[in-house]
Scaffold this active site. Sequence first.
Site, PDB file in Angstrom:
ATOM      1  N   SER A   1      63.376  25.960 -31.445  1.00 51.39           N
ATOM      2  CA  SER A   1      64.805  26.013 -31.124  1.00 51.39           C
ATOM      3  C   SER A   1      65.708  25.809 -32.329  1.00 51.39           C
ATOM      4  CB  SER A   1      65.138  24.969 -30.040  1.00 51.39           C
ATOM      5  OG  SER A   1      64.639  23.706 -30.430  1.00 51.39           O
TER       6      SER A   1
ATOM      7  N   LYS B   1      52.609  12.943 -41.457  1.00 50.50           N
ATOM      8  CA  LYS B   1      52.334  14.234 -42.104  1.00 50.50           C
ATOM      9  C   LYS B   1      50.994  14.177 -42.855  1.00 50.50           C
ATOM     10  CE  LYS B   1      55.903  16.319 -40.527  1.00 50.50           C
ATOM     11  NZ  LYS B   1      55.777  17.480 -39.640  1.00 50.50           N
TER      12      LYS B   1
ATOM     13  N   SER C   1      54.571  18.320 -44.635  1.00 52.63           N
ATOM     14  CA  SER C   1      55.706  18.066 -45.529  1.00 52.63           C
ATOM     15  C   SER C   1      55.175  17.601 -46.885  1.00 52.63           C
ATOM     16  CB  SER C   1      56.586  16.948 -44.954  1.00 52.63           C
ATOM     17  OG  SER C   1      57.526  16.521 -45.925  1.00 52.63           O
TER      18      SER C   1
ATOM     19  N   ASP D   1      56.699  13.117 -23.960  1.00 49.56           N
ATOM     20  CA  ASP D   1      56.350  12.786 -22.584  1.00 49.56           C
ATOM     21  C   ASP D   1      54.963  13.356 -22.254  1.00 49.56           C
ATOM     22  OD1 ASP D   1      58.022  12.383 -19.643  1.00 49.56           O
ATOM     23  OD2 ASP D   1      56.193  13.595 -19.654  1.00 49.56           O
TER      24      ASP D   1
ATOM     25  N   TYR E   1      57.044   8.601 -41.302  1.00 50.57           N
ATOM     26  CA  TYR E   1      57.062  10.074 -41.285  1.00 50.57           C
ATOM     27  C   TYR E   1      55.982  10.620 -42.236  1.00 50.57           C
ATOM     28  CZ  TYR E   1      58.916  14.808 -42.139  1.00 50.57           C
ATOM     29  OH  TYR E   1      59.065  16.167 -42.292  1.00 50.57           O
ATOM     30  N   ALA E   2      55.938  10.081 -43.457  1.00 49.50           N
ATOM     31  CA  ALA E   2      54.933  10.524 -44.440  1.00 49.50           C
ATOM     32  C   ALA E   2      53.528  10.286 -43.899  1.00 49.50           C
ATOM     33  CB  ALA E   2      55.120   9.781 -45.759  1.00 49.50           C
TER      34      ALA E   2
ATOM     35  N   ILE F   1      64.091  21.847 -47.518  1.00 51.10           N
ATOM     36  CA  ILE F   1      64.483  23.108 -46.867  1.00 51.10           C
ATOM     37  C   ILE F   1      65.821  22.891 -46.157  1.00 51.10           C
ATOM     38  CG2 ILE F   1      63.840  24.844 -45.134  1.00 51.10           C
ATOM     39  CD1 ILE F   1      61.796  24.722 -47.452  1.00 51.10           C
TER      40      ILE F   1
HETATM   41  N1  LIG Z   1      63.746  20.642 -43.514  1.00 54.69           N
HETATM   42  C1  LIG Z   1      62.969  20.154 -44.458  1.00 54.69           C
HETATM   43  O1  LIG Z   1      63.412  19.909 -45.590  1.00 54.69           O
HETATM   44  C2  LIG Z   1      61.517  19.894 -44.180  1.00 54.69           C
HETATM   45  C3  LIG Z   1      60.745  19.444 -45.257  1.00 54.69           C
HETATM   46  C4  LIG Z   1      59.396  19.193 -45.034  1.00 54.69           C
HETATM   47  C5  LIG Z   1      58.839  19.401 -43.783  1.00 54.69           C
HETATM   48  N2  LIG Z   1      59.619  19.835 -42.751  1.00 54.69           N
HETATM   49  C6  LIG Z   1      58.958  20.032 -41.455  1.00 54.69           C
HETATM   50  O2  LIG Z   1      59.303  21.297 -40.953  1.00 54.69           O
HETATM   51  C7  LIG Z   1      59.305  21.261 -39.520  1.00 54.69           C
HETATM   52  C8  LIG Z   1      60.640  21.776 -38.994  1.00 54.69           C
HETATM   53  O3  LIG Z   1      61.687  21.028 -39.590  1.00 54.69           O
HETATM   54  P1  LIG Z   1      63.213  21.456 -39.449  1.00 54.69           P
HETATM   55  O4  LIG Z   1      63.914  20.925 -40.645  1.00 54.69           O
HETATM   56  O5  LIG Z   1      63.317  22.897 -39.135  1.00 54.69           O
HETATM   57  O6  LIG Z   1      63.624  20.561 -38.202  1.00 54.69           O
HETATM   58  P2  LIG Z   1      64.745  20.725 -37.064  1.00 54.69           P
HETATM   59  O7  LIG Z   1      65.658  21.861 -37.360  1.00 54.69           O
HETATM   60  O8  LIG Z   1      65.324  19.369 -36.896  1.00 54.69           O
HETATM   61  O9  LIG Z   1      63.862  21.101 -35.805  1.00 54.69           O
HETATM   62  C9  LIG Z   1      63.037  20.160 -35.212  1.00 54.69           C
HETATM   63  C10 LIG Z   1      62.443  20.802 -33.980  1.00 54.69           C
HETATM   64  O10 LIG Z   1      61.597  19.832 -33.340  1.00 54.69           O
HETATM   65  C11 LIG Z   1      61.905  19.811 -31.964  1.00 54.69           C
HETATM   66  N3  LIG Z   1      61.700  18.480 -31.421  1.00 54.69           N
HETATM   67  C12 LIG Z   1      62.158  17.302 -31.915  1.00 54.69           C
HETATM   68  N4  LIG Z   1      61.846  16.301 -31.057  1.00 54.69           N
HETATM   69  C13 LIG Z   1      61.184  16.876 -30.028  1.00 54.69           C
HETATM   70  C14 LIG Z   1      60.616  16.379 -28.828  1.00 54.69           C
HETATM   71  N5  LIG Z   1      60.673  15.078 -28.496  1.00 54.69           N
HETATM   72  N6  LIG Z   1      60.019  17.245 -27.999  1.00 54.69           N
HETATM   73  C15 LIG Z   1      59.958  18.549 -28.295  1.00 54.69           C
HETATM   74  N7  LIG Z   1      60.487  19.096 -29.380  1.00 54.69           N
HETATM   75  C16 LIG Z   1      61.092  18.256 -30.251  1.00 54.69           C
HETATM   76  C17 LIG Z   1      63.379  20.167 -31.882  1.00 54.69           C
HETATM   77  O11 LIG Z   1      63.673  20.665 -30.567  1.00 54.69           O
HETATM   78  P3  LIG Z   1      65.137  20.432 -29.886  1.00 54.69           P
HETATM   79  O12 LIG Z   1      66.136  20.475 -30.993  1.00 54.69           O
HETATM   80  O13 LIG Z   1      65.238  21.570 -28.927  1.00 54.69           O
HETATM   81  O14 LIG Z   1      65.068  19.098 -29.204  1.00 54.69           O
HETATM   82  C18 LIG Z   1      63.490  21.236 -32.970  1.00 54.69           C
HETATM   83  O15 LIG Z   1      63.129  22.500 -32.438  1.00 54.69           O
HETATM   84  C19 LIG Z   1      59.022  19.815 -39.151  1.00 54.69           C
HETATM   85  O16 LIG Z   1      57.651  19.669 -38.876  1.00 54.69           O
HETATM   86  C20 LIG Z   1      59.378  19.035 -40.401  1.00 54.69           C
HETATM   87  O17 LIG Z   1      58.646  17.843 -40.483  1.00 54.69           O
HETATM   88  C21 LIG Z   1      60.939  20.084 -42.934  1.00 54.69           C
END
Ligand SMILES: NC(=O)c1ccc[n+]([C@@H]2O[C@H](COP(=O)([O-])OP(=O)(O)OC[C@H]3O[C@@H](n4cnc5c(N)ncnc54)[C@H](OP(=O)(O)O)[C@@H]3O)[C@@H](O)[C@H]2O)c1
Length: 237
Positions: A12, A146, A129, A57, A142-143, A175
């Site tokens: 999403s 991962k 990550s 859940d 968090y680390a 990102i």
């Molecule tokens: N952005 C970065 O710099 C970065 C760096 C390293 C790794 N990552 C990894 O990349 C992945 C995506 O990150 P992002 O930055 O794109 O994150 P994001 O935009 O915050 O998206 C997080 C996603 O996780 C879902 N989510 C969170 N809690 C949830 C729950 N309780 N049940 C079901 N779904 C849940 C959210 O769904 P809803 O919003 O619909 O609740 C959303 O779709 C993650 O694994 C993150 O650890 C990101």
Amino acid sequence: MDPSTVVVTGASSGIGRAIAERFSRDGRPLLLQGNRNVQALEPFADRARIVRCDLRDCAQLDGFCRDIEGALTVVHAASVVGTDLLSELSDEVVEEMLSVNVRAWVKLCRVAVRPMMRARKGCLVAISSVTARRASRGQSVYAGTKAFQEGFVRALAAEVASRGVRVNAVAPGPIDSGSLKGLLAQAPEEVKASLACGRLGLPEDVAEAVHWLCSDAAGFIHGQVLSVDGGFQRGVG
Ligand SMILES: NC(=O)c1ccc[n+]([C@@H]2O[C@H](COP(=O)([O-])OP(=O)(O)OC[C@H]3O[C@@H](n4cnc5c(N)ncnc54)[C@H](OP(=O)(O)O)[C@@H]3O)[C@@H](O)[C@H]2O)c1
């Protein structure tokens, strides 16, 4: 279930959404999960099955596991990130990170891997990550989650590689998407200083890597963690 279906959790927003978009260009069936912002998946409604599931859940997670059975490509992008120092981190946020980043990933793999082994084909990808391997203040739990994903990927790959199932991870650096927002707000200078290649990554940078990793072109790649971080981890720059 059409076995060519691509399952993407966390579709999403951010990286998960970009992954869904990338696979949708192939015309493959999609099963996309979101939770609070599941309505953001409406533009995919004509080409995807959309499932709302709170991965914290257990009952909802069980239901979602039934939904994904038989899919041969599963990408776990959903994640919770806590940015407080450990001494200030609430039990609730710790629990959320453990349940979404660890428990849900394990359960999804346990369910998905059996039909994959029967089919002698399948691909599981965790979005990890750089934080798993590079220290960052405020990200201890968090680390840890991962690092768990990365260790799990290596060990599970060893169990299932002989059956044609590939298990890998992609480790993004900074990102421009949701998970980084907290860190950007708290320490913008630290983030800026870490950008070895002069820009934040885009969700599409990660999506391209995931798409390739799930393709036959990556058929000899098992148990790996592919960094998509603009050189962040290696200290390039
Ligand atoms: N952005 C970065 O710099 C970065 C760096 C390293 C790794 N990552 C990894 O990349 C992945 C995506 O990150 P992002 O930055 O794109 O994150 P994001 O935009 O915050 O998206 C997080 C996603 O996780 C879902 N989510 C969170 N809690 C949830 C729950 N309780 N049940 C079901 N779904 C849940 C959210 O769904 P809803 O919003 O619909 O609740 C959303 O779709 C993650 O694994 C993150 O650890 C990101």
